[in-house]
Design an enzyme around this catalytic site. Structure first.
Site, short mmCIF file in Angstrom:
data_model
loop_
_atom_site.label_atom_id
_atom_site.label_comp_id
_atom_site.label_asym_id
_atom_site.label_seq_id
_atom_site.Cartn_x
_atom_site.Cartn_y
_atom_site.Cartn_z
CB SER A 151 -0.96 0.12 1.23
OG SER A 151 -2.16 0.95 1.04
CG ASP A 176 -4.04 -4.87 -3.00
OD1 ASP A 176 -4.43 -5.37 -4.02
OD2 ASP A 176 -5.29 -4.78 -2.04
CG HIS A 348 -5.55 -2.69 0.96
ND1 HIS A 348 -4.94 -2.70 -0.23
CD2 HIS A 348 -4.91 -1.73 1.76
CE1 HIS A 348 -4.21 -1.89 0.11
NE2 HIS A 348 -4.25 -1.06 1.14
#
Length: 380
Positions: A151, A176, A348
């Site tokens: 992220s 991700d 996520h």
């Protein structure tokens, strides 16, 4: 989109290597409660180290969690609001797969890292931090390094690679984070943050919330990583927040009554106050107020796809869903500019939900490019 990027909706099997018995707390019999007690870092990492970096205003101290003694270095960068502890279970697994060293870093403003300016979370500053930490650790001759970021950490890894901050860079693994979907999700990010609890009665309560809300569906990872996301509220902050509550007035009235009534009531009141103080002292809050970092969000993600594709080192992109690919990355993937792997049964926090699958993907990527070898006896 908000749920896609910020909630882990599906569970996945915890790893068999390292830490606890795989899935031991997930596969419970009828009537047995899951264990939400916290786990320590030492179950997964070998050492911790605080690295001092000289600055114009003094010193910045970065907390590192390390494992392994030889092989290339996996430099692990966590997502926004998380800490290096989010890599704990993954570290135990990957070190059982391949010959490598792991350095998981608390980025500025996160975890137990202490910097002069903890509010400067710009991509440029954090990418520069990585360069400085690597220099302090290894001097002018750093070992081969594979940067792995999740992220926000993935975005920072891309910025650091594009700026050539890591001269010994072997490759880049981004987990991700894709410019297109990240930029779209920013519109709903504040709403998502407001929907979270602001405080928790205990660390166990925070761990339970993270699992039941879907933020982290691997209970073992949640038990070790949530301690890096929340902290005990400072006494000053608790009292400031309580000044306008009705409890303060009630306690003052009870103190007047205490003087008029007997010793029995006095003891009862004292026990009640002690219990209230115990509860107050156990209040946990988020370590990072992500809502205050909004001015940096665009800088993390805008232009990220082009930067990622411009990096000449071998690249691996791990996603929780193929729908996250934007146009530039779709074209780049068709042209063979990077390796793509989708792990659909994850949310996520892919590396926390499925640390074994992420470790398998990264181990195979590294062995394929001859960066390292599988450990003797490991069956891939």
């Amino acid at each position: 989109m908000e749920k896609q990027l910020h909630l882990n909706l599906l569970s996945s099997r915890p790893p068999a290597a390292g830490g606890l018995q795989a899935g031991s707390k997930m596969r419970m019999g009828p009537g047995r409660k899951r264990d939400f007690s916290p786990l320590g870092w030492s179950c997964y990492f070998q050492t911790i180290e605080d690295v001092e970096v000289e600055t114009n205003g003094g010193k910045d101290v970065f907390r590192l969690y390390c494992s392994g003694s030889h092989g290339p270095v996996l430099l692990l960068l966590h997502g926004g609001g998380h800490s290096a502890l989010s890599w704990a279970v993954f570290t135990a697994v990957i070190c059982g797969r391949i010959n490598c060293r792991v350095v998981a870093m608390d980025l500025r403003g996160h975890g137990d890292t202490k910097v002069q300016d903890s509010e400067d979370l710009s991509a440029e500053t954090m990418a520069s931090d990585i360069s400085k930490v690597v220099e302090v650790l290894y001097g002018d001759a750093p070992p081969p390094i594979l940067m792995i970021g999740h992220s926000m950490g993935g975005a920072i890894a891309v910025h650091a690679a594009a700026a050539n901050h890591i001269p010994s860079l072997l490759g880049l693994c981004v987990i991700d984070v894709v410019e297109g979907t990240a930029m779209e999700a920013l519109n709903s990010m504040q709403s998502f943050l407001r929907s979270r609890p602001k405080t928790f009665k205990s660390l166990e309560n925070a761990i339970e919330w993270s699992v039941k809300s879907g933020q982290i569906r691997n209970i073992e990872s949640a038990r070790v990583s949530m301690g890096g996301q929340v902290k005990k509220q400072e006494e000053q902050g608790r009292r400031a927040g309580e000044t306008n509550t009705i409890g303060g007035g009630i306690l003052e009235e009870e103190e007047e009554e205490e003087e008029q009534e007997g010793e029995e009531q006095s003891n009862s009141k004292r026990l009640k106050e002690e219990e209230q103080e115990r509860q107050r002292s156990s209040v946990f809050e988020w370590r990072v107020d992500l809502s205050r970092t909004e001015r940096f969000w665009t800088g993390w993600f805008r232009g990220l796809s082009a930067l990622f594709l411009s990096c000449t080192s071998p690249k691996l992109l791990l996603l929780a869903g193929v729908d996250r690919l934007d146009k530039d990355l779709t074209i780049g993937q068709m042209q063979g500019k990077f390796q793509l792997q989708v792990l659909p049964q994850c949310g996520h926090a892919v590396h926390e939900d499925a640390p074994d699958k992420v470790a398998d993907a990264i181990a195979s990527f590294m062995v394929r490019h001859k960066f390292t070898d599988f450990k003797e006896g490991f069956l891939c």
